[in-house]
Design a protein around this motif. Structure first.
Motif, PDB file in Angstrom:
ATOM      1  N   LEU A  59       1.910  -6.899 -20.820  1.00 56.81           N
ATOM      2  CA  LEU A  59       1.859  -5.669 -20.044  1.00 56.81           C
ATOM      3  C   LEU A  59       2.881  -6.043 -18.783  1.00 56.81           C
ATOM      4  CD1 LEU A  59       0.692  -3.196 -18.418  1.00 56.81           C
ATOM      5  CD2 LEU A  59      -1.103  -4.935 -17.510  1.00 56.81           C
ATOM      6  N   ILE A  60       4.002  -4.872 -18.818  1.00 56.07           N
ATOM      7  CA  ILE A  60       5.060  -4.741 -17.693  1.00 56.07           C
ATOM      8  C   ILE A  60       4.269  -3.803 -16.771  1.00 56.07           C
ATOM      9  CG2 ILE A  60       7.054  -3.939 -16.994  1.00 56.07           C
ATOM     10  CD1 ILE A  60       8.284  -5.118 -19.369  1.00 56.07           C
ATOM     11  N   SER A  61       4.339  -4.273 -15.398  1.00 54.86           N
ATOM     12  CA  SER A  61       3.724  -3.322 -14.427  1.00 54.86           C
ATOM     13  C   SER A  61       4.876  -3.154 -13.564  1.00 54.86           C
ATOM     14  CB  SER A  61       2.408  -3.974 -13.730  1.00 54.86           C
ATOM     15  OG  SER A  61       2.014  -3.290 -12.508  1.00 54.86           O
ATOM     16  N   ASP A  62       5.655  -2.005 -13.631  1.00 48.88           N
ATOM     17  CA  ASP A  62       6.786  -1.697 -12.441  1.00 48.88           C
ATOM     18  C   ASP A  62       6.105  -1.413 -11.290  1.00 48.88           C
ATOM     19  OD1 ASP A  62       8.686  -0.686 -11.003  1.00 48.88           O
ATOM     20  OD2 ASP A  62       9.785  -0.093 -12.917  1.00 48.88           O
ATOM     21  N   GLU A  63       5.998  -2.268 -10.262  1.00 50.29           N
ATOM     22  CA  GLU A  63       5.582  -1.999  -8.738  1.00 50.29           C
ATOM     23  C   GLU A  63       6.496  -1.566  -7.876  1.00 50.29           C
ATOM     24  OE1 GLU A  63       2.226  -4.490  -8.492  1.00 50.29           O
ATOM     25  OE2 GLU A  63       1.522  -4.647 -10.641  1.00 50.29           O
ATOM     26  N   ILE A  64       7.578  -1.160  -8.122  1.00 49.66           N
ATOM     27  CA  ILE A  64       8.580  -0.968  -7.307  1.00 49.66           C
ATOM     28  C   ILE A  64       8.142   0.079  -6.189  1.00 49.66           C
ATOM     29  CG2 ILE A  64       9.911   0.913  -8.420  1.00 49.66           C
ATOM     30  CD1 ILE A  64      12.731  -0.743  -7.815  1.00 49.66           C
ATOM     31  N   HIS A  65       7.272   0.912  -6.504  1.00 47.58           N
ATOM     32  CA  HIS A  65       6.888   2.176  -5.527  1.00 47.58           C
ATOM     33  C   HIS A  65       5.755   1.645  -4.735  1.00 47.58           C
ATOM     34  CE1 HIS A  65       9.975   5.104  -6.476  1.00 47.58           C
ATOM     35  NE2 HIS A  65       9.771   4.568  -7.900  1.00 47.58           N
ATOM     36  N   CYS A  66       5.126   0.302  -4.877  1.00 48.22           N
ATOM     37  CA  CYS A  66       3.928  -0.061  -4.419  1.00 48.22           C
ATOM     38  C   CYS A  66       3.766  -0.060  -2.943  1.00 48.22           C
ATOM     39  CB  CYS A  66       3.479  -1.324  -5.002  1.00 48.22           C
ATOM     40  SG  CYS A  66       4.282  -2.811  -4.380  1.00 48.22           S
ATOM     41  N   ASP A  67       4.836  -0.161  -2.223  1.00 57.42           N
ATOM     42  CA  ASP A  67       4.609   0.011  -0.673  1.00 57.42           C
ATOM     43  C   ASP A  67       4.942   1.401  -0.069  1.00 57.42           C
ATOM     44  OD1 ASP A  67       3.998  -2.763  -0.593  1.00 57.42           O
ATOM     45  OD2 ASP A  67       6.060  -3.322  -1.285  1.00 57.42           O
ATOM     46  N   LEU A  68       4.964   2.487  -1.089  1.00 55.30           N
ATOM     47  CA  LEU A  68       5.203   3.661  -0.727  1.00 55.30           C
ATOM     48  C   LEU A  68       4.048   4.677  -0.955  1.00 55.30           C
ATOM     49  CD1 LEU A  68       8.886   4.288  -1.784  1.00 55.30           C
ATOM     50  CD2 LEU A  68       8.040   4.101   0.631  1.00 55.30           C
ATOM     51  N   VAL A  69       2.785   4.159  -0.491  1.00 55.13           N
ATOM     52  CA  VAL A  69       1.382   4.743  -0.953  1.00 55.13           C
ATOM     53  C   VAL A  69       1.325   5.569   0.243  1.00 55.13           C
ATOM     54  CG1 VAL A  69      -1.123   4.502  -1.365  1.00 55.13           C
ATOM     55  CG2 VAL A  69       0.444   2.861  -2.377  1.00 55.13           C
ATOM     56  N   LEU A  70       1.081   6.790  -0.037  1.00 50.62           N
ATOM     57  CA  LEU A  70       0.909   7.729   1.215  1.00 50.62           C
ATOM     58  C   LEU A  70      -0.361   8.191   1.585  1.00 50.62           C
ATOM     59  CD1 LEU A  70       3.884  10.569   0.228  1.00 50.62           C
ATOM     60  CD2 LEU A  70       3.972   8.396   1.517  1.00 50.62           C
ATOM     61  N   ASP A  71      -1.279   8.040   0.577  1.00 47.10           N
ATOM     62  CA  ASP A  71      -2.485   8.477   0.772  1.00 47.10           C
ATOM     63  C   ASP A  71      -3.559   7.079   1.265  1.00 47.10           C
ATOM     64  OD1 ASP A  71      -2.262  11.067   0.431  1.00 47.10           O
ATOM     65  OD2 ASP A  71      -3.298  11.283  -1.543  1.00 47.10           O
ATOM     66  N   ASP A  72      -4.818   7.548   1.478  1.00 46.08           N
ATOM     67  CA  ASP A  72      -5.604   6.482   1.859  1.00 46.08           C
ATOM     68  C   ASP A  72      -6.199   5.714   0.476  1.00 46.08           C
ATOM     69  OD1 ASP A  72      -7.366   4.587   3.159  1.00 46.08           O
ATOM     70  OD2 ASP A  72      -8.721   6.103   3.511  1.00 46.08           O
ATOM     71  N   VAL A  73      -5.556   5.162  -0.320  1.00 45.39           N
ATOM     72  CA  VAL A  73      -5.889   4.803  -1.746  1.00 45.39           C
ATOM     73  C   VAL A  73      -5.242   3.628  -1.804  1.00 45.39           C
ATOM     74  CG1 VAL A  73      -6.370   6.991  -2.856  1.00 45.39           C
ATOM     75  CG2 VAL A  73      -4.022   6.126  -3.044  1.00 45.39           C
TER      76      VAL A  73
END
Ligand code: PLP
Length: 381
Positions: free
Chosen positions: A193-207
């Motif tokens: 399983l490759i999990s590309d998390e490059i956008h993980c610090d750009l979460v805009l909502d409360d999730v």
């Protein structure tokens, strides 16, 4: 400290991939995932200090940068990683391509869900292996993984699953239960399983973002999680990324496939990465405010002024996915480009003709001008 997200220095003539595409034309570039914002002052200062040192020899990952990455993973994402589990790389795209060669043999296949960031789809082809695409499910405005379709598609020849987490281009932050189910799917079918998390610090909502690393270990699949400061801190040109590969055998296989082909990260890449992870968070928090406001503007503007175009709520990233099929344009990307707005065409993402991706990571004046141009184009069409 306050930061200026309302202006951007002229990027023309700086070798900017984003701006060079339309050199000499009045086309606003709203395509590649690169933001028109100056970096955090703390990052600029660290790069200036490194530059003033004046010696730029071959560079191994500095101890302090490794420590910053480990601390970041723990404090920001609740995952424990050791220095030996980290693999430093000059980008996620080369890492995706190496993985397609490392874990998949000719005649075997890579599985992923579309639409998706185009290098997910080209990496198998570059590696001479097969690709199996399964569409994401879209229901009541939310995108999800279609597990029934995945079960129907997977075969004994499937060896690797590539997940975009959070998802580019649909902007979805998959819930923990979805990542858990996907990890279980990979474990049962013996997929890496490759999990590309490059956008993980750009979460805009409360999730909450859930790292694929939470499901690595003896009871899970082999996981390769991929991180970089490139998107969040707008440092793509520094070419610095790090992978976390907890399983030693998986790590060795990956590193063997990369041997002799992949350059080391450059000295400035490490410096920028460390400064971002240690000191960039106030800037990042201010950025998220701007991106939320831009996101709302895009969603409201599309609903009010783009007849026949649909978009989806963006939970993460600075990218909006548009469905312009109802407008009936022969080529939607070319149409808007002819009217002064450069968008990403959806076709390389594995979408049907008529889908577009709009990058709203730019000063509001630029975004508003692009939206106005698009609205005028549509009313003229
Ligand atoms: C999901 C995803 N992965 C990887 C990349 C690019 O990574 P890199 O610049 O480290 O090759 C991007 C850039 O847009 C992206 O959206």
């Amino acid at each position: 400290m306050t930061y200026d997200f309302t202006t951007c220095p002229d990027r023309r003539g700086t070798g900017s991939l984003k701006w060079e595409r339309y050199r000499g034309r009045d086309v606003l570039p709203m395509w590649v995932a690169d933001m028109d914002f100056v970096s955090a002052p703390e990052i600029i200062a660290a790069l200036q200090e490194r530059s003033a040192h004046g010696v730029f020899g071959y560079t191994v990952p500095p101890r302090s940068t490794i420590e910053a990455a480990i601390e970041y993973l723990q404090t920001r994402h609740g995952v424990t990683a050791s220095a030996e589990q980290l693999v430093w790389f000059p980008g996620l795209v080369p890492a995706l391509n190496v993985a397609a060669r490392a874990f998949v043999q000719p005649g075997e296949q890579v599985l992923t869900c579309t639409p998706v960031y185009p290098p997910f789809l080209s990496a198998p082809e570059h590696g001479g292996v097969d690709l199996c695409k399964v569409d994401l499910a879209e229901k009541d405005g939310a995108w999800d993984i279609d597990f029934d379709a995945l079960e129907a598609a997977v075969t004994p020849k499937t060896k690797l699953f590539i997940l975009c987490n959070p998802h580019n281009p649909v902007g979805r932050v998959f819930p923990e239960a979805t990542i858990a189910r996907l990890a279980d799917f990979c474990r049962r079918h013996r997929l890496v399983l490759i999990s590309d998390e490059i956008h993980c610090d750009l979460v805009l909502d409360d999730v909450r973002h859930t790292s694929g690393l939470k499901f690595a270990g003896p009871d899970g699949p082999p996981v390769i999680a991929m991180f970089a400061p490139s998107k969040t801190f707008n440092l793509a040109g520094l070419a610095c990324a790090f992978l976390v590969i907890p399983d030693a055998a998986t790590r060795r296989t990956f590193q063997r496939a990369a041997r002799g082909l992949i350059t080391e990260v450059n000295a400035f890449g490490y410096t920028g990465c460390e400064a971002a992870l240690r000191h960039g968070w106030p800037w990042r928090d201010a950025l998220l405010e701007v991106l939320r406001s831009n996101r709302d503007q895009v969603e409201n503007f599309v609903a009010a002024s783009f007849p026949g175009i649909r978009t989806w709520h963006v939970e993460a990233t600075y990218l909006a996915w548009l469905d312009a099929r109802e407008v009936g344009l022969a080529n939607a990307a070319n149409f808007f480009e002819d009217h002064g707005v450069g968008l990403s065409d959806g076709i390389p993402f594995g979408a049907p003709a008529g889908f577009l991706r709009l990058n709203f990571g730019c000063p509001r004046t630029q975004l508003d001008e692009a939206l106005q141009r698009m609205a005028r184009a549509l009313s003229a069409a």
